[in-house]
Design an enzyme around this catalytic site. Structure first.
Site, PDB file in Angstrom:
ATOM      1  N   VAL A  77     -18.583  15.419  28.998  1.00 23.29           N
ATOM      2  CA  VAL A  77     -17.324  14.947  28.413  1.00 23.29           C
ATOM      3  C   VAL A  77     -17.312  13.424  28.487  1.00 23.29           C
ATOM      4  O   VAL A  77     -17.537  12.858  29.568  1.00 23.29           O
ATOM      5  CB  VAL A  77     -16.111  15.521  29.184  1.00 23.29           C
ATOM      6  CG1 VAL A  77     -14.812  15.031  28.587  1.00 23.29           C
ATOM      7  CG2 VAL A  77     -16.161  17.046  29.208  1.00 23.29           C
ATOM      8  N   CYS A  78     -17.049  12.761  27.373  1.00 19.82           N
ATOM      9  CA  CYS A  78     -16.987  11.297  27.360  1.00 19.82           C
ATOM     10  C   CYS A  78     -15.844  10.843  28.270  1.00 19.82           C
ATOM     11  O   CYS A  78     -14.676  11.198  28.045  1.00 19.82           O
ATOM     12  CB  CYS A  78     -16.764  10.780  25.945  1.00 19.82           C
ATOM     13  SG  CYS A  78     -16.544   8.986  25.889  1.00 19.82           S
ATOM     14  N   ILE A  79     -16.184  10.056  29.266  1.00 19.31           N
ATOM     15  CA  ILE A  79     -15.191   9.645  30.248  1.00 19.31           C
ATOM     16  C   ILE A  79     -14.120   8.740  29.632  1.00 19.31           C
ATOM     17  O   ILE A  79     -12.927   8.896  29.930  1.00 19.31           O
ATOM     18  CB  ILE A  79     -15.866   8.982  31.478  1.00 19.31           C
ATOM     19  CG1 ILE A  79     -14.828   8.752  32.578  1.00 19.31           C
ATOM     20  CG2 ILE A  79     -16.566   7.694  31.088  1.00 19.31           C
ATOM     21  CD1 ILE A  79     -15.440   8.357  33.897  1.00 19.31           C
TER      22      ILE A  79
END
Length: 130
Positions: A77-79
């Site tokens: 998941v893109c932070i």
């Protein structure tokens, strides 16, 4: 063949999430390797652990978790996208002084470098966007 998936669509708002999950299941059923799914933009909502869809609808978050449990597919998941949308794991919640967290394993907060690596490791990187 080794595949990666980039998912940009939020669950239940467009077809992207549901199509991506069905595509992922078809890949592994045909014997291909699905290395990782990278959730980006509104696609990060697929990792929200508190989502509770109606019982007559598919539970997409549980579907992603099952894909991980059954086939070892990484769920990245893109932070930056997640934090902008109020989605945090325990570490980030603590760091930002928030009381609860909304993302947990097997979903992992990562950076865009993981997406670049995924593109380099895989024969095909398939994007599902709204």
């Amino acid at each position: 063949m080794r595949y990666g998936i980039l998912l940009l669509g939020a669950p239940y708002s467009r077809q992207a999430s549901h199509s991506a999950l069905r595509f992922a299941r078809a890949l592994v059923a045909k014997g291909h390797i699905l290395d990782s799914v990278f959730f980006y933009h509104d696609g990060v909502y697929n990792a929200a652990r508190l989502a509770a869809p109606p019982q007559d609808e598919p539970h997409l978050m549980d579907g992603w978790k099952a894909l991980h449990d059954e086939h070892g597919v990484k769920l990245d998941v893109c932070i930056a996208a997640a934090l902008r949308r109020g989605l945090l794991n325990e570490t980030e919640a603590s760091r930002h002084g928030k009381e609860g967290h909304s993302i947990e394993a097997p979903f992992a907060l990562t950076g865009l470098g993981q997406l670049v690596d995924l593109g380099l490791r895989c024969d095909r990187l398939i994007t599902f966007a709204p």
